[in-house]
Design a protein around this motif. Structure first.
Motif, short mmCIF file in Angstrom:
data_model
loop_
_atom_site.label_atom_id
_atom_site.label_comp_id
_atom_site.label_asym_id
_atom_site.label_seq_id
_atom_site.Cartn_x
_atom_site.Cartn_y
_atom_site.Cartn_z
N ASP A 166 0.82 -1.21 0.00
CA ASP A 166 0.00 0.00 0.00
C ASP A 166 0.85 1.26 0.00
O ASP A 166 0.43 2.30 0.50
CB ASP A 166 -0.93 0.01 1.22
N CYS A 167 2.04 1.18 -0.56
CA CYS A 167 2.98 2.31 -0.56
C CYS A 167 3.06 2.92 -1.95
O CYS A 167 4.09 2.84 -2.63
CB CYS A 167 4.34 1.80 -0.10
N GLY A 168 1.95 3.55 -2.40
CA GLY A 168 1.92 4.12 -3.74
C GLY A 168 2.07 3.03 -4.78
O GLY A 168 2.20 1.85 -4.47
N SER A 169 2.08 3.42 -6.02
CA SER A 169 2.25 2.41 -7.07
C SER A 169 3.69 1.95 -7.17
O SER A 169 3.95 0.78 -7.48
CB SER A 169 1.74 2.93 -8.42
N CYS A 170 4.65 2.83 -6.87
CA CYS A 170 6.06 2.44 -6.95
C CYS A 170 6.43 1.44 -5.86
O CYS A 170 7.05 0.42 -6.13
CB CYS A 170 6.95 3.67 -6.87
N GLY A 171 6.05 1.75 -4.63
CA GLY A 171 6.34 0.83 -3.53
C GLY A 171 5.64 -0.50 -3.70
O GLY A 171 6.20 -1.56 -3.39
N ALA A 172 4.42 -0.46 -4.24
CA ALA A 172 3.67 -1.70 -4.48
C ALA A 172 4.29 -2.51 -5.61
O ALA A 172 4.39 -3.74 -5.53
CB ALA A 172 2.21 -1.39 -4.78
N ALA A 173 4.75 -1.82 -6.67
CA ALA A 173 5.37 -2.52 -7.80
C ALA A 173 6.66 -3.21 -7.37
O ALA A 173 6.92 -4.36 -7.76
CB ALA A 173 5.65 -1.54 -8.94
N ALA A 174 7.45 -2.53 -6.55
CA ALA A 174 8.69 -3.14 -6.05
C ALA A 174 8.38 -4.30 -5.12
O ALA A 174 9.01 -5.35 -5.19
CB ALA A 174 9.54 -2.09 -5.34
N TYR A 175 7.40 -4.13 -4.25
CA TYR A 175 7.01 -5.15 -3.29
C TYR A 175 6.47 -6.40 -3.99
O TYR A 175 6.84 -7.52 -3.66
CB TYR A 175 5.98 -4.58 -2.33
N ARG A 176 5.59 -6.18 -4.95
CA ARG A 176 4.95 -7.30 -5.65
C ARG A 176 5.77 -7.83 -6.83
O ARG A 176 5.45 -8.87 -7.40
CB ARG A 176 3.56 -6.90 -6.13
N ARG A 177 6.77 -7.04 -7.25
CA ARG A 177 7.62 -7.40 -8.40
C ARG A 177 6.81 -7.56 -9.68
O ARG A 177 7.11 -8.44 -10.50
CB ARG A 177 8.43 -8.65 -8.09
N THR A 178 5.84 -6.71 -9.82
CA THR A 178 4.98 -6.72 -11.01
C THR A 178 4.53 -5.29 -11.29
O THR A 178 4.43 -4.49 -10.36
CB THR A 178 3.77 -7.66 -10.80
N PRO A 179 4.26 -4.95 -12.54
CA PRO A 179 3.79 -3.59 -12.83
C PRO A 179 2.48 -3.28 -12.11
O PRO A 179 1.62 -4.14 -11.95
CB PRO A 179 3.59 -3.60 -14.35
N ILE A 180 2.37 -2.05 -11.66
CA ILE A 180 1.15 -1.56 -11.01
C ILE A 180 0.66 -0.36 -11.79
O ILE A 180 1.40 0.61 -11.97
CB ILE A 180 1.41 -1.16 -9.54
N VAL A 181 -0.56 -0.43 -12.26
CA VAL A 181 -1.17 0.67 -13.01
C VAL A 181 -2.26 1.29 -12.15
O VAL A 181 -3.23 0.64 -11.77
CB VAL A 181 -1.78 0.17 -14.35
N VAL A 182 -2.06 2.56 -11.82
CA VAL A 182 -3.06 3.32 -11.09
C VAL A 182 -3.62 4.34 -12.08
O VAL A 182 -2.94 5.28 -12.47
CB VAL A 182 -2.45 4.02 -9.86
N GLU A 183 -4.87 4.10 -12.49
CA GLU A 183 -5.49 4.95 -13.51
C GLU A 183 -5.96 6.28 -12.95
O GLU A 183 -6.06 7.25 -13.70
CB GLU A 183 -6.67 4.21 -14.14
N ALA A 205 14.92 -1.37 -8.62
CA ALA A 205 14.50 -0.02 -9.01
C ALA A 205 13.06 -0.08 -9.51
O ALA A 205 12.50 -1.17 -9.71
CB ALA A 205 15.41 0.54 -10.11
N VAL A 206 12.48 1.10 -9.69
CA VAL A 206 11.14 1.21 -10.25
C VAL A 206 11.14 2.38 -11.22
O VAL A 206 11.65 3.45 -10.91
CB VAL A 206 10.08 1.45 -9.16
N LEU A 207 10.58 2.14 -12.40
CA LEU A 207 10.34 3.21 -13.37
C LEU A 207 8.89 3.63 -13.19
O LEU A 207 7.98 2.80 -13.27
CB LEU A 207 10.55 2.70 -14.79
N ALA A 208 8.68 4.92 -12.91
CA ALA A 208 7.33 5.45 -12.74
C ALA A 208 7.02 6.44 -13.86
O ALA A 208 7.84 7.31 -14.16
CB ALA A 208 7.18 6.14 -11.39
N ILE A 209 5.87 6.27 -14.46
CA ILE A 209 5.39 7.21 -15.47
C ILE A 209 4.10 7.81 -14.94
O ILE A 209 3.12 7.10 -14.71
CB ILE A 209 5.15 6.52 -16.82
N TYR A 210 4.13 9.11 -14.72
CA TYR A 210 2.96 9.84 -14.23
C TYR A 210 2.28 10.49 -15.43
O TYR A 210 2.93 11.16 -16.23
CB TYR A 210 3.36 10.94 -13.25
N SER A 211 0.97 10.33 -15.53
CA SER A 211 0.20 10.94 -16.61
C SER A 211 -0.60 12.11 -16.06
O SER A 211 -1.08 12.09 -14.93
CB SER A 211 -0.76 9.90 -17.22
#
Length: 177
Positions: free
Chosen positions: A46-63, A100-106
């Protein structure tokens, strides 16, 4: 750069240390204050999409950041930035750990389009390659200046340290043998 290839986005690369803490590495279009707010944050589901993506080791898309529970504790850091969505892609090392995590903010609340996903996947591969290369360089430098048996600085490290000492003031340094 993703920001040059895609309009209406801002990007960041966050490294993840062995303790699971986030450290901003690059964020050309994001304010320093926002990046500083991420420094030392622990990854988690539950640590933003970046923290969640690193934790889960899978891409996280927050629309829509404003409606996602993972952003509840961070939403105030995004005030005034006009960022509506965040797509986070973990960068994994060869054993599968997130480094690492690559984050793209729209600037629009929406999912990524297929070409955006393809570009992000390519960038994740480039990030992984660059981070592996950097790790090899750091390890090589460490091995060049540290004695493998004792773990103490070696002659090369001594010579380098001696080269930085100011010798213009007598008695400002000494050597024990």
């Amino acid at each position: 750069c993703i920001e040059a290839a895609l309009s209406g986005v801002a990007c960041s690369i966050l490294t993840i240390d062995r303790a699971g803490l986030i450290h901003p590495l690059a964020a050309p279009s994001l304010p320093e204050a926002y990046c500083a707010s991420l420094e030392g944050m622990m990854i988690g589901p539950d640590c933003g999409s970046c923290g969640a993506a690193a934790y889960r080791r899978t891409p996280i898309v927050v629309e829509d950041i404003t409606r996602d529970i993972r952003f509840a504790q961070f939403i105030h850091h995004l005030d005034g930035l006009d960022l509506k969505a965040c797509w986070s892609f973990p960068v994994l090392d060869p054993v599968g750990d997130a480094v690492a995590v690559l984050a793209i903010y729209s600037r629009e609340a929406r999912p990524p389009l297929p070409p955006e996903l393809n570009l992000a996947e390519g960038c994740v591969d480039l990030c992984a390659t660059a981070l592996r290369r950097h790790e090899r360089i750091v390890d090589r430098e460490r091995r060049a200046s540290i004695d493998a048996l004792t773990g103490l600085p070696n002659r090369s490290a001594f010579d380098a340290a001696l080269g930085t000492i100011r010798c213009d003031e007598p008695g400002s340094w000494g050597l024990f043998v």
